[in-house]
Design an enzyme around this catalytic site. Structure first.
Site, PDB file in Angstrom:
ATOM      1  N   SER A   1       6.335   3.555  -4.394  1.00 16.52           N
ATOM      2  CA  SER A   1       6.467   2.507  -5.401  1.00 16.52           C
ATOM      3  C   SER A   1       5.267   2.351  -6.320  1.00 16.52           C
ATOM      4  O   SER A   1       5.404   2.284  -7.535  1.00 16.52           O
ATOM      5  CB  SER A   1       6.747   1.175  -4.706  1.00 16.52           C
ATOM      6  OG  SER A   1       6.687   0.109  -5.622  1.00 16.52           O
ATOM      7  N   GLU A   2       4.070   2.293  -5.757  1.00 19.33           N
ATOM      8  CA  GLU A   2       2.943   1.809  -6.552  1.00 19.33           C
ATOM      9  C   GLU A   2       2.410   2.813  -7.560  1.00 19.33           C
ATOM     10  O   GLU A   2       1.757   2.431  -8.532  1.00 19.33           O
ATOM     11  CB  GLU A   2       1.850   1.314  -5.616  1.00 19.33           C
ATOM     12  CG  GLU A   2       2.269   0.017  -4.962  1.00 19.33           C
ATOM     13  CD  GLU A   2       1.359  -0.406  -3.828  1.00 19.33           C
ATOM     14  OE1 GLU A   2       0.562  -1.327  -4.039  1.00 19.33           O
ATOM     15  OE2 GLU A   2       1.452   0.176  -2.738  1.00 19.33           O
ATOM     16  N   ALA A   3       2.673   4.081  -7.351  1.00 16.91           N
ATOM     17  CA  ALA A   3       2.256   5.054  -8.365  1.00 16.91           C
ATOM     18  C   ALA A   3       2.896   4.735  -9.706  1.00 16.91           C
ATOM     19  O   ALA A   3       2.288   4.944 -10.764  1.00 16.91           O
ATOM     20  CB  ALA A   3       2.632   6.463  -7.924  1.00 16.91           C
TER      21      ALA A   3
ATOM     22  N   GLY B   1       0.799  -1.216   0.000  1.00 12.06           N
ATOM     23  CA  GLY B   1       0.000   0.000   0.000  1.00 12.06           C
ATOM     24  C   GLY B   1       0.835   1.270   0.000  1.00 12.06           C
ATOM     25  O   GLY B   1       0.342   2.333   0.391  1.00 12.06           O
ATOM     26  N   SER B   2       2.099   1.166  -0.420  1.00 13.72           N
ATOM     27  CA  SER B   2       3.009   2.326  -0.432  1.00 13.72           C
ATOM     28  C   SER B   2       3.001   3.057   0.905  1.00 13.72           C
ATOM     29  O   SER B   2       3.120   4.275   0.968  1.00 13.72           O
ATOM     30  CB  SER B   2       2.623   3.286  -1.574  1.00 13.72           C
ATOM     31  OG  SER B   2       2.845   2.687  -2.816  1.00 13.72           O
TER      32      SER B   2
END
Length: 977
Positions: A907-909, A735-736
């Site tokens: 990270s997840e972006a 979930g960053s």
């Protein structure tokens, strides 16, 4: 003289004599049961030393022989010559040692492994450069890359970047973390040192004199050295070092997707060499279920339906029905094949439309396959908007079941420790969460389960699910012995979770000026056999469709569906990737219909201050216009390049896609402890699980920055990480959230420690002074997400569940071969706003890696064919030349008020929507839209051929359950229907 020889002496004489035979193909045969073993003795020059090896020439590979000698820098990933982790130099040539049978290795050959290239105290320039330029993330592939690069530079001391990439492509060196750019950077820098153009000092990190490390380029510390020298112990390395008496496990897979288990006959397996026990569901001492509650009142499924070992039914391909325990891995796996199953096959549903058809057999008895429906309502009812809209576009889209494809397959060890706790050593992304998931299932209280993080050869989300940990722990409880469970790569592919595929039907309305007026969509997530994490998926899907545009009127339904396919689990940009698949396609389609440039249509409709997101609340920040202003000159230059380089055979196109992600969520909390030690060092205790994303640097940087008033040098900060016995609950590496949550907790712990150290005169006490005064030297830092963030309403989705948001805008440049249908991404640009950047080196690595996964998702990575997609190569992993070398990263910085040092997540972006930039670029190049991923050459060629005949290949509207409006109205009348 008559000599009497012992049997050992006779065996040695015979082996020595046999080794003199010039063919050296036969040494000895030994009968054992039904097995014949041919033994060969061979001399090899290994890392400059002459060494004798005794091996089985028919069975052993060079990789297994080298690892038995203790050279575990030779990593085994795919075990099929597809990943290059096992690369060594054989007589000066780079080879993949996992496929090189020892019988084909000439005696006296010269072998060089990573251990022969450099040592921790004497690093080779390649090893140092990999650390400094962040070629090290999870590190599992690093030994193979460094050995391969050494082979290149020995032959070509002055390669170009293109030649470096071609070399790695030729030798199948694959990395899943870095996107290859940092690896090529490292090779180019090392080559300069080896040519004498730079010194080792030039490529060693030097801290800035002003002490400002936050926002700099801090490389890995101790773990970096271990990884580039091949000394880091991953799962299979630890397995080799387990104590005598360790039992090896092999899973019995039924290799069907849906069946009733009528019987299991393992009598023949018990007779086979080394077999200790065959474990079935009846042996499990607990509930035999993995605890993962759904936690959403709208869900018909409560969660926790996944068995550790299947007892009554097989729900999907990859489910375990028994486990064989034996003295060796080979014996266990041989016996597993002898277990016979009696199965009653049931209908298999491999897609959502099949599973939700009226009359479909429930995957789980008593629960509809369409088990979760969650509505979203913003603004006016869209039934009043679409009839009066000037423009309407609609489409149906499929987002694929993307496999994570780490280079290291899953490996787990379990044993009892000195406290009589079951210890599970694994690559969990949530060690406290994994403990909670498996304890009741294996029949132990939570406090008797200890999870320890192994060095991790990549995860990207799959290790969030605790199925393998539960299996290993259950078996060690039953056997009361240490166990090791290691998967082959095909077994790993079938057993582990994947990104949830999604089907969506979407409509978008616009006025004559190109302003969006309404959006309707239904998105159904294929959860496969198990419901775990479905609420998070649907929450993200409803949030990110239409992000970050100003869309005043929205009606939508998010759904969760059971099928008999592989269960879905966490994967970077969890839930949002699927949302952007139809969101950014429908935006592009509207721009086309209106006749507007894709950039200008987006620019006109992005959210600006005061506009609300899908959850009917303001965006936390509004950097969108400035980010597009940063991208505009890049876009205009790319369009000009595409026009100049476009030919009928090789068509060029440019595509855009907005993306973004969230940081953390409601009800999240985090713990980090800091301890002052007698030597003046400070230890940071945390369970920030390092999957390769640089958790070590993150913990060090946060601690260093938080303790700046003490003037503590970085060398005085240490970490103890990710062991539930010693480290507090820092939460999941998902979930960053980690940088944000751990940073806030570290600040709290640091403030508490400095308050305790502070004297009345403002100076700070030493460790001795604190002990003398009876003042504690260890403090727990805590942080919880503020209560102002609220869960979305279950009837409207109104709410603000995410404490931080991130924003990314992607641009892909592609070349499409009109003869073959193959697409090559030739350039990529990303503009992102993730707040203040803590470590630019780590963030760049995450960006390159995320973008490379996105390109792979767009073009070929898939897990839908249970046979073809069982291997790393078969599933379409992206190799070095598949990813562009010219990836440009642009940063827009909006400091986050609540973030530690102004930071959000990261990270997840970067993996949210790069796939859509690629697919939109394909459409821009050849006028063909791919509605169902991936855009394989075969699929794209067929679409281009159809277009030439005036036909558009597009799916009919998917059947995803009852009529959209009927569903919405029904949920109005029955809120929890």
């Amino acid at each position: 003289m008559k000599r009497i020889y012992s049997s050992i002496q006779l065996q040695f004489i015979f082996l020595t004599f046999a080794s003199c035979n010039s063919s050296n193909k036969y040494a000895a045969k030994k009968k054992k049961g039904d097995y014949n073993m041919v033994i060969r003795k061979i001399w090899l020059d290994i890392n400059g030393a002459s060494r004798m090896v005794v091996c089985n020439p028919e069975k052993d590979t060079l990789a297994t022989v080298l690892r038995k000698l203790g050279l575990t820098g030779v990593k085994i990933g795919c075990d099929a010559g597809q990943c290059g982790a096992c690369s060594v130099l054989l007589d000066g040539e780079v080879i993949r040692s996992c496929t090189k049978k020892i019988k084909n290795v000439p005696e006296y050959s010269k072998v060089v492994t990573i251990e022969g290239i450099g040592t921790p105290s004497n690093l080779h320039p390649l090893q140092q450069a990999f650390i400094t330029y962040n070629g090290v993330q999870c590190g599992f592939c690093n030994p193979g890359f460094i050995v391969s690069a050494k082979g290149l530079l020995d032959k070509n001391p002055s390669p170009t970047r293109k030649e470096v990439r071609a070399w790695f492509q030729k030798h199948k060196n694959v990395c899943r973390c870095t996107g290859y750019v940092p690896i090529v950077d490292a090779v180019m820098a090392a080559a300069k040192v080896m040519r004498g153009e730079m010194t080792m000092e030039d490529i060693i990190y030097k801290a800035p004199e002003n002490g400002n490390l936050y926002g700099g380029r801090l490389p890995r510390r101790e773990s970096g050295v271990a990884r580039v020298t091949g000394l880091e112990n991953y799962g299979r390395d630890i397995e080799m070092h387990m104590p005598e008496g360790t039992v090896h496990l092999a899973i019995v897979f039924p290799n069907v997707s849906h069946a009733i288990i009528k019987g299991i006959d393992y009598s023949e397996a018990l007779k086979m060499p080394g077999v200790e026990k065959v474990i079935t569901a009846k042996d499990i001492k607990g509930t035999n279920r993995i605890a993962y509650p759904v936690g959403n009142p709208r869900s018909l499924a409560a969660g926790g339906e996944r068995p550790i070992i299947c007892d009554k039914k097989v729900f999907r391909f990859g489910d375990p029905v028994a486990v064989v325990a034996a003295d060796t891995r080979e014996h266990a796996r041989a016996a597993a094949k002898a277990v016979e199953l009696e199965l009653e096959l049931l209908p298999e549903y491999r897609s959502i439309p099949e599973a939700v058809m009226p009359g479909a057999v429930p995957v789980h008895e008593g629960i509809d396959n369409l088990f979760l429906k969650w509505p979203l309502k913003k603004g006016e009812d869209t039934r009043n908007i679409f009839p009066i809209a000037d423009y309407v576009v609609e489409g149906s889209f499929y987002s694929s079941r993307e496999p994570h494809l780490p280079i290291e397959p899953d490996v787990v060890q379990a044993y009892f420790d000195e406290d009589d706790c079951v210890v599970v050593q694994c690559k969990s992304q949530n060690i406290y969460g994994s403990r909670n998931q498996i304890a009741a299932g294996i029949g132990l209280p939570i406090e008797k389960v200890r999870i320890v993080l192994n060095a991790t050869g990549g995860s990207f989300g799959y290790s969030f699910s605790a199925g393998s940990y539960a299996l290993a722990a259950a078996c060690t409880v039953i056997l009361e012995k240490p166990v090791s469970l290691s998967f082959s790569y095909p077994e790993h592919q079938h057993f582990s979770g994947k990104r949830a595929p999604s089907h969506s039907n979407t409509r978008l309305a616009s006025d004559k000026d190109g302003k969006i007026t309404g959006l309707e969509f239904e998105i159904a997530y294929d959860k496969g056999a198990y419901a775990e994490m479905v609420a998070g998926l649907v929450t993200k899907g409803l949030h990110f469709v239409g992000w970050p545009y100003n869309i005043p009127n929205v009606r939508a339904i998010g759904k969760g569906v059971y099928t008999n396919m592989c269960f879905s689990t966490a994967y970077r940009s969890f839930g949002a990737t699927q949302a952007f698949t139809h969101s950014e396609a429908i935006i592009d389609m509207m721009a086309e219909k209106i006749g507007m440039d894709q950039f200008e249509f987006r620019y006109k409709n992005i959210a600006r201050p005061g506009d609300l997101n899908n959850n009917s609340v303001p965006f936390h920040e509004y950097p969108m216009e400035e980010m597009m202003d940063m991208m505009r000159p890049k876009y205009e230059a790319a369009v000009a390049r595409a026009k100049a380089e476009d030919t009928p055979e090789k068509r060029r196109g440019v595509g855009l896609a907005w993306g973004g992600y969230t940081t953390s969520l409601i009800a999240d909390f985090c713990e980090v402890a800091l301890e002052l030690c007698s030597d003046g060092c400070v230890i940071n205790y945390n369970s920030w699980q390092d999957m390769g994303q640089s958790a070590e640097q993150g913990a060090l940087l946060h601690t260093y920055e938080a303790l700046r008033p003490l003037g503590l040098p970085m060398e005085k900060i240490k970490t103890i990480m990710s062991d539930t016995k010693f480290t507090p609950n820092t939460g999941s590496s998902a979930g960053s959230r980690s940088h944000y949550m751990a940073g806030r907790s570290t600040l709290d712990a640091a403030n508490k420690l400095m308050d305790a150290m502070r004297k009345p005169d403002g100076k700070y006490r030493t460790y001795s002074e604190m002990v003398d005064e009876g003042i504690p030297t260890k403090y727990m830092g805590l942080y919880s997400v503020p209560s102002k963030f609220k869960r979305p309403d279950l009837n409207t989705s109104v709410g603000d569940p995410f404490p931080q948001l991130m924003y990314s805008l992607f641009m892909a440049e592609v070349e499409v071969d009109t003869v073959t249908g193959k697409t090559q991404v030739v350039g990529f640009t990303a503009t992102s706003d993730i707040g203040v950047i803590g470590n630019i080196l780590s963030i760049e690595g995450q960006a390159y890696g995320g973008i490379s996964h996105g390109i792979g998702m767009a073009l070929r990575e898939d897990y839908s064919d249970l046979k073809r997609h069982a291997t790393m190569g078969g599933a379409g992993i992206m190799e070095c030349e598949d990813i562009p070398d010219n990836i440009e990263l642009l940063w827009h910085v909006t400091p986050r008020e609540e973030g530690p040092h102004g930071s959000a997540g990261a990270s997840e972006a970067f993996q949210s929507s790069p796939h859509m930039a690629v697919l939109n670029a394909i459409n821009n190049a050849v006028g063909v839209r791919i509605y169902e991923m991936p855009a394989t050459p075969k699929k794209l060629k067929a679409a281009m051929e159809a277009k030439a005949q005036g036909i558009e290949l597009k799916p009919e509207k998917y059947y995803l359950g009852p009529d959209f409006y009927e569903d919405l109205d029904d949920m109005d009348e029955n809120p929890f229907s």
